[in-house]
Structure formats: structure tokens, C-alpha cells
Scaffold this motif. Sequence first.
Motif, short mmCIF file in Angstrom:
data_model
loop_
_atom_site.label_atom_id
_atom_site.label_comp_id
_atom_site.label_asym_id
_atom_site.label_seq_id
_atom_site.Cartn_x
_atom_site.Cartn_y
_atom_site.Cartn_z
N THR A 1 0.83 -1.20 0.00
CA THR A 1 0.00 0.00 0.00
C THR A 1 0.86 1.25 0.00
O THR A 1 0.56 2.23 -0.70
CB THR A 1 -0.93 -0.01 1.23
OG1 THR A 1 -1.74 -1.19 1.20
CG2 THR A 1 -1.83 1.21 1.24
N LEU B 1 2.17 2.15 -3.67
CA LEU B 1 1.26 2.17 -4.81
C LEU B 1 1.50 3.35 -5.74
O LEU B 1 1.22 3.27 -6.95
CB LEU B 1 -0.20 2.18 -4.33
CG LEU B 1 -0.73 0.87 -3.74
CD1 LEU B 1 -2.18 1.05 -3.31
CD2 LEU B 1 -0.60 -0.27 -4.74
N ASP B 2 2.03 4.44 -5.21
CA ASP B 2 2.28 5.60 -6.08
C ASP B 2 3.30 5.27 -7.15
O ASP B 2 3.24 5.81 -8.27
CB ASP B 2 2.73 6.80 -5.26
CG ASP B 2 1.59 7.43 -4.45
OD1 ASP B 2 0.42 7.11 -4.75
OD2 ASP B 2 1.88 8.21 -3.53
N ALA C 1 1.26 3.50 -9.78
CA ALA C 1 0.40 4.45 -10.48
C ALA C 1 1.20 5.31 -11.44
O ALA C 1 0.76 5.60 -12.56
CB ALA C 1 -0.33 5.33 -9.46
N ALA D 1 -7.25 1.19 -1.69
CA ALA D 1 -6.24 2.10 -2.22
C ALA D 1 -5.95 1.83 -3.69
O ALA D 1 -5.73 2.75 -4.48
CB ALA D 1 -4.96 1.99 -1.40
N GLY E 1 -8.91 3.10 -5.57
CA GLY E 1 -8.90 4.56 -5.52
C GLY E 1 -7.96 5.19 -6.52
O GLY E 1 -8.13 6.36 -6.89
N ARG E 2 -6.97 4.44 -6.97
CA ARG E 2 -6.04 4.93 -7.99
C ARG E 2 -6.43 4.46 -9.39
O ARG E 2 -5.65 4.60 -10.32
CB ARG E 2 -4.61 4.47 -7.65
CG ARG E 2 -4.01 5.21 -6.46
CD ARG E 2 -2.74 4.51 -5.97
NE ARG E 2 -2.04 5.29 -4.96
CZ ARG E 2 -2.39 5.34 -3.67
NH1 ARG E 2 -3.45 4.66 -3.24
NH2 ARG E 2 -1.68 6.08 -2.82
#
Length: 577
Positions: A41, A44-45, A48, A94, A97-98
Amino acid sequence: MPGNEASPADSWWGDAVVYQIYPRSFADSNGDGIGDLQGITGRLDHLAALGVDVLWLSPVYPSPHDDNGYDISDYQDIDPLFGTLADFDQLLDAVHGRGMKLVMDLVVNHTSDEHPWFTESRDSGPGGSKRDWYVWRPAREGREPGTPGAEPNNWGSFFSGPAWTYDKASGEYYLHLFSRKQPDLNWENPAVRRAVHAMMRWWLDRGVDGFRMDVINLISKAPGLPDGTVPAGGTHGDGSEHFICGPRVHEYLAEMHREVFAGHPRRLLTVGEMPGVTVEEAALFTDPARRELDMVFQFEHVGLDQGPDGKFDVRPLKLTDLKASLARWQTGLGSTGWNSLYWNNHDQPRAVSRFGDDSPAHRDRSAKLLATVLHLHRGTPYVYQGEELAMANAPFASLDDFRDIESLNHHREQSALGVGEEEILAGLRARGRDNARTPMQWDATRHAGFTTGTPWIAVNPDHTRVNAEAQRADPDSVFHHYRRLIALRHTEPALVHGDFQLLHPDHEQLYAFTRHDAASGTELLVLANFGGTDLTVDLPDGWEHSETLIAHVPDAAPLTAPYTLRPWEARVQRRTT
């Protein structure tokens, strides 16, 4: 299932890219040296920013970890090593959400021998309520149970030794195509199938977006479990002809579709890992009209550099063989079905070390070439964690550095046969699964930013040069090349819908092909130099001065005839027809 009979290219995953996470080695949030859900988690950026659409998690279920989580003791919980169900729900939220989706690993050819289903099956003995949930057989007729050669048939395990273990208490053997701690479920039993279906629905109700199904084409075994052929010099029979794509596997998968996926309000992704599957069988499995699976993982191209003694018998790869194999799958699934595209995963060595050149001079360039070639094929590309950084095989010094049961068993078996230590280690270094399982290289700090503790397996020492932090800061990095390729797949219809035509099939250094989309009138040309020397190529008619979409070498010249590809150069051109 809504839209199930539409062309695979028109499904939501037609232009998607999947990223595989091996949770144990991705990111550790609590300092115990093992990756976990909160660690994922927290990263995750990165995914993304890469632009991937789907995350596939290798198993995170409770497990004794004899096979690093592919031996599951509870299908409906999270192993405390990785966190809790609450952590999983947080991760799933999460991810969604992305704008990404999450696919779970489904391992239902076998369970752990510590799963309650198996302990009841074993302890109840013949005639027990769950005895028939697994494959039990008496000793071979005329043989003393528990002695060598008394096994019910001569099948060998994928992890060395016989595929049967004797249970002294009940006087029978149980089948395990993998580790003795991974007993095979008996899919002939409808109660087993109903239990598996119920478990799958439980995860879908929780919000997951589909399943990657581990060795799913092994679930149907031939009636009578006949002996396999013993290869020259072998000690066990090759029973694969009796369990690879067995007699009822299509029936079982069609039933699974009806019971689990049909009519679901969300379009879900189903991917079947299928060792030994043929193009013809894959076309059946992935034909939308048959309602079985969306795509399969096949292993033909990752077996081309293996000798007759198996995966650790390393042989040079011929590019002509690789091209012929991949082209055969492109053509075979071109009108019906769909391809899964991959170079490496948790079971394969690192792509840049195997198919490219991981020397400092050519590492980045060959990694970019491999990415370009793969992502320009028809199908859904899979990126294995660290592949977007050009992570390479690890420099394992001795047997003490290895962790994988397959490698350790192979070493023990070969040592017993008198094979020399360095010969054994050479095969393990080149093909061992631990190459894919060294920790993700996030930065140049101690343990590569993976953990504040002691990692469960050593970090590759090259992380001080090869890591995500450095590559995100460099616009010419392998990471950013992957970003461009993924973005291109999202915007270029010819990549998704176009047909495939291999060029120069007999060339030993040039990989060239076209993708043509009649609907948009767009054609793409891919040229790739699989070698460390310059390569001058003639261009197909009409491609001079075409639009360059991808060129990853510095100061790439306009495409003119003849064109000289520099070492490990790949480029993608576009024109309107």
C-alpha cells in the motif's frame, strides 16, 4: 457474463498492462525482513506513476511456506506474515482509488498438508468424510507399502523425487505433483469443486477483480493414473501426458465459469497458468464463446534454452527459435483467444540476464529492447516487479544463499548422483527461482529500502546503482521507457487490435514484425537488434521517413534505407495505410 462473447481486444483488459507483485519481496513495513500488505500500500504511487492497470498478488494466504506461499493452509484469510484482512481491504481500497484493479492468485490444484481439509482427509483414514477430497491410493500390487518402488505409479514430482508420499497411519499414499507438503486436490469430487467455487465467490464479494489460476490445467488426471514414460537416465516417470490438460479440464473450467463468474455485475479477469499447454488447447481455453478463461500463461518460449535434463540444464538460446515460438502463439490466437505476454515472473530468472545482456555496457539498452518487443505483441503484457528497473539475476556465491525448495531439492538430488558442486550451482544461478525473489530495489540505502531489518533473502548488491529512486529521477531510464510503452498501449489501437506479421524469420540477430489495424488504417513496424554489434537492415517498402513512436538510443537517426541498428537498439515506426 456481460460481454463475454465479445472480442478479447474489446474487453477492459484488452489495452491493459498487469504488474505482478511477489509480496514477500516487494516492501516491508514493519522491519521483520518480509514484505507485507502495508508495504505494498505504501508503494502504490510507484505503480500508479508507471501507469499499470492491474496488480496481481502472489499468494498472501496463511501457509507454512514450504513453497513460499503456494502451499495454502486457509483460503479465506491473510497470513500474519503479510498482515490482516483489514490490511488487505485497505490495500484493495487504495488500489481501486487509484483506478487500478487487483487480481488474486488462486492455487487450487493442491493445498498445504496443513490445510484442515487435508488433515481431516488424512486422519479420518479410508472411508472418512473428506478422504476423497484428495488423491489417495494403495501401494502398487505386490509391493510392500512404504518401500521404494511401491508407489501407486511411477510419476515424479516437479520438485524432485516421487509424486507420492506414504501415510503409515492409513496405509495409503497421497499424490503431490509438487512438494510432499502440497497434496493434490481430487477434482473428480463435486464437493471439492463446490468448496473451491464458494471460496472464489467470497473473494469476489470482498471486491477483488479476478484470479490468476496456478497450474490450473493440472487439475484433471487421467482415469487409473497410469505410469508415465521414464526418460533416459531418469529415475521417475514423466506422467505429464496423464495430467496436463487432462480429460475433464475443459468441463471443470466451464463449470467454474458458470458457478462463479457468469452473471457477475463486474467484468472479471481470469488467467490460467498452464505448463505444457499447446496453441490449439489455448485457443479452446480462451475462446470467448466457450466461457472458460480470458487468457493463459504458456511456457514454450521459456523452455527454449533448456537441455534434455530440464530447466537447470542451460543451453544457448537461438533467436530464430524464440521468434518462431512467439509468432506461432501470435498467429494461433490471432482470430480467437488472447495471449499473456511475459519475459519473467516469480518462477523465472530475470529477463535482462536471460534474454538480454546484463553487463554494464548493455544492461539498460537491452532491457528497453526486451520491453519494446514484448509490449508491441498482441495480448496483455505482464511486468514482474523490478523488471521496470532492469533488475538482474543475483550473484549467489554458494548454496547457503538460496532459499527456494525447487533449487534445494535439485541440489540434493544432483549431489547424490555425483554431479560436481560448481556444475550444480551454475544451473541454479542461471535458472533458480530465487533470482526473481530478491527484494525490490527501491533506493541505494542499506537493503535497498526494502526493509529496516534483515531481509529474508539477500538484496542484490547492485541496488546501489539500479533502484527505483534513481530511475524515477532520470527521464532516460528503463522505468520511464516502460511508462512510455504502457501509455502507448493505452492510446494506439493497432497495438490492441492489429494483426501480427513476423518479418525475417531466419535472421539470427534481427527481430522484426508489423502490427496492422485495418479499422484505423494504421500499421506499426518493430525493428530490434538482439545483439551487441551494429546491424544494418533493409527496410520493407514504404517505411522510409515514417513516424517514429519509440526510439530508445541516444540521437536516433530518421529511418532511412538501409538503416543501421546499434547494439540492442529497438525502434517502433507508424504509418497510415
